[in-house]
Design a protein around this motif. Structure first.
Motif, PDB file in Angstrom:
ATOM      1  N   LEU A   1       0.828  -1.205   0.000  1.00  0.00           N
ATOM      2  CA  LEU A   1       0.000   0.000   0.000  1.00  0.00           C
ATOM      3  C   LEU A   1       0.866   1.260   0.000  1.00  0.00           C
ATOM      4  O   LEU A   1       0.542   2.249  -0.674  1.00  0.00           O
ATOM      5  N   GLU A   2       1.944   1.224   0.764  1.00  0.00           N
ATOM      6  CA  GLU A   2       2.840   2.379   0.775  1.00  0.00           C
ATOM      7  C   GLU A   2       3.448   2.623  -0.610  1.00  0.00           C
ATOM      8  O   GLU A   2       3.541   3.757  -1.078  1.00  0.00           O
ATOM      9  N   GLN A   3       3.847   1.545  -1.262  1.00  0.00           N
ATOM     10  CA  GLN A   3       4.396   1.696  -2.614  1.00  0.00           C
ATOM     11  C   GLN A   3       3.365   2.253  -3.591  1.00  0.00           C
ATOM     12  O   GLN A   3       3.674   3.098  -4.443  1.00  0.00           O
ATOM     13  N   VAL A   4       2.109   1.808  -3.441  1.00  0.00           N
ATOM     14  CA  VAL A   4       1.038   2.315  -4.317  1.00  0.00           C
ATOM     15  C   VAL A   4       0.808   3.797  -4.085  1.00  0.00           C
ATOM     16  O   VAL A   4       0.615   4.584  -5.022  1.00  0.00           O
ATOM     17  N   GLN A   5       0.830   4.220  -2.794  1.00  0.00           N
ATOM     18  CA  GLN A   5       0.634   5.633  -2.482  1.00  0.00           C
ATOM     19  C   GLN A   5       1.764   6.485  -3.064  1.00  0.00           C
ATOM     20  O   GLN A   5       1.530   7.589  -3.589  1.00  0.00           O
TER      21      GLN A   5
ATOM     22  N   MET B   1       3.613  10.323  -7.090  1.00  0.00           N
ATOM     23  CA  MET B   1       4.484  10.625  -8.226  1.00  0.00           C
ATOM     24  C   MET B   1       3.676  10.961  -9.474  1.00  0.00           C
ATOM     25  O   MET B   1       4.026  11.872 -10.244  1.00  0.00           O
ATOM     26  N   LEU B   2       2.557  10.236  -9.689  1.00  0.00           N
ATOM     27  CA  LEU B   2       1.716  10.536 -10.842  1.00  0.00           C
ATOM     28  C   LEU B   2       1.095  11.921 -10.729  1.00  0.00           C
ATOM     29  O   LEU B   2       1.011  12.665 -11.715  1.00  0.00           O
TER      30      LEU B   2
ATOM     31  N   ALA C   1       1.602  15.219 -13.150  1.00  0.00           N
ATOM     32  CA  ALA C   1       0.566  16.054 -13.750  1.00  0.00           C
ATOM     33  C   ALA C   1       0.849  17.526 -13.500  1.00  0.00           C
ATOM     34  O   ALA C   1       0.715  18.376 -14.398  1.00  0.00           O
ATOM     35  N   LEU C   2       1.264  17.857 -12.230  1.00  0.00           N
ATOM     36  CA  LEU C   2       1.592  19.253 -11.920  1.00  0.00           C
ATOM     37  C   LEU C   2       2.796  19.723 -12.751  1.00  0.00           C
ATOM     38  O   LEU C   2       2.792  20.851 -13.272  1.00  0.00           O
TER      39      LEU C   2
END
Length: 413
Positions: free
Chosen positions: A193-197, A202-203, A207-208
């Motif tokens: 879950l931490e890796q997914v967050q 990062m995604l 975008a920013l």
């Protein structure tokens, strides 16, 4: 079937050592007994331990024999034989038999060549260049060192196998606890879950960053359009000094063209001057050479004339009857000699020897003598040029001896 195939087959069988003589007429008609004997002999020659039944009395035995031979040659020698042609036992069977005999004949020839080259190989076994094998030796040495290191590490690990075996058996024999497994699974799930967050953050940051980059690109585009417009305005405006610059450029072009023309004329005139000087130098050298030659020739003629004048016994005869070229040359030579003698006489006669006593008669006589001498010289020259005359050697010698150097005559004056 061809005559060449039959000839090659018979020669090869004779070279292989087949006990029976085979002629080329044996295969004009079907001869299955000869074909079976040859096949059996070739198979035994290829591999003596084979067990192929030699029975060929019945039709089934013949078929079985042909199949066995074809299968053996296909598996052992990788030679594909046509069973139908072999069964015909005529000239077409010779082509199939030639396949096997050519292999055995080639092996025999190569074996003979190898035996002949054994001595050469033994003699050159240790004669090889070590310089070309240095890289291979280095690679082999490196691999040997790696093999020894890996073997040592493997030996150490195998020595620890006893302890590791006990720990492995204990861990395997220990019963699995559900609570511990659940805890481990929760820990693994939390990590995932931490890796997914992190990936989501990062995604979002991507975008920013993309939006910021797009804004910067738009800003740069506006600056580019503004600078292009400014460049167009600057190109359309004509500078104040441009007219003067163009005039000066035209003048410079004219000056450059005139400079080129003058430079070409100057180089051409310098070339002409060099040519003129060279020709003058050549003419001066030619004139100097001609003058030197004429001086040398005159000196030689004077010496020759003096020598001929001092010779009392010399005889000079001019023949008037013959009108050849030699007479003309002799006359010219005599004219030159007489003119030289007259000149010498004139110079000698011009010198007057006097005394300290005065008198009008001597002065008058001396003056008259000078005039008479000059007139006599002119008359003699005219006579020598116009008419040819005979001169006796006694007179010429006498005249040549007349002019004597009067060294003491100057003291009298």
């Amino acid at each position: 079937m061809s005559f060449r195939d039959l000839r090659n087959f018979t020669e090869m069988m004779r070279a292989l050592g087949y006990p029976r003589l085979i002629s080329m007429e044996n295969f004009h008609t079907p001869n299955f007994m000869l074909v079976s004997e040859v096949l059996l002999w070739l198979v035994k020659r290829y591999e003596p331990q084979t067990d192929i039944p030699p029975d060929v009395e019945t039709e089934q035995d013949r078929v079985f024999f042909i199949k066995a031979v074809a299968q053996f040659m296909a598996t052992k020698a990788h030679i594909k034989l046509n069973t139908k042609r072999l069964y015909q036992a005529d000239g077409y069977a010779v082509k199939e038999l030639l396949k096997v005999t050519s292999v055995l004949y080639g092996a025999m020839n190569t074996k003979g060549v190898e035996r002949a080259d054994v001595s050469e190989e033994d003699s050159s076994k240790f004669k090889f260049d070590l310089g070309s094998k240095i890289a291979d030796l280095k690679a082999a040495r490196q691999l040997a060192s790696e093999i020894t290191s890996k073997g040592a590490s493997l030996y150490d690990l195998l020595g620890k196998e006893v302890e590791l075996r006990e720990a492995r058996t204990e861990s395997i024999a220990r019963p699995l606890e559900i609570n511990e497994a659940e805890k481990m699974m929760k820990v693994a799930i939390d990590c995932v879950l931490e890796q997914v967050q992190k990936t989501k953050d990062m995604l979002s940051n991507v975008a920013l960053d993309e939006a910021n980059l797009e804004a910067k690109i738009e800003k740069r585009k506006l600056e580019l359009e503004r600078s292009q417009k400014r460049l167009q305005t600057l190109q359309s405006v004509r500078p104040a000094f441009m007219d003067e610059y163009e005039k000066i450029e035209e003048q410079l072009q004219k000056q450059y063209s005139s400079y080129l023309e003058k430079f070409r004329n100057l180089t051409y005139m310098e070339q002409l001057l060099d040519d003129h000087r060279r020709t003058e130098q050549e003419m001066f050298e030619e004139a100097a050479n001609m003058l030197r030659l004429t001086q040398n020739r005159l000196k030689e003629e004077e010496q020759h004339l003096l020598k001929s004048g001092n010779n009392d016994d010399s005889d000079v005869e001019i023949q008037e009857d013959e009108g050849s070229d030699s007479e003309v040359e002799d006359r010219q030579i005599m004219k030159r000699r007489t003119t030289m003698q007259t000149l010498l006489q004139g110079r000698a006669g011009a010198r007057i020897v006097g005394t300290m006593q005065g008198g009008d008669t001597e002065e008058d006589d001396s003056g008259d003598s000078e005039i008479d001498l000059d007139e006599d010289e002119e008359e003699e020259e005219d006579e020598m040029e116009d008419d040819s005359m005979e001169i006796s050697p006694s007179k010429s010698g006498h005249r040549a001896r007349k002019p004597e150097p009067l060294e003491e005559s100057d003291n009298d004056f």
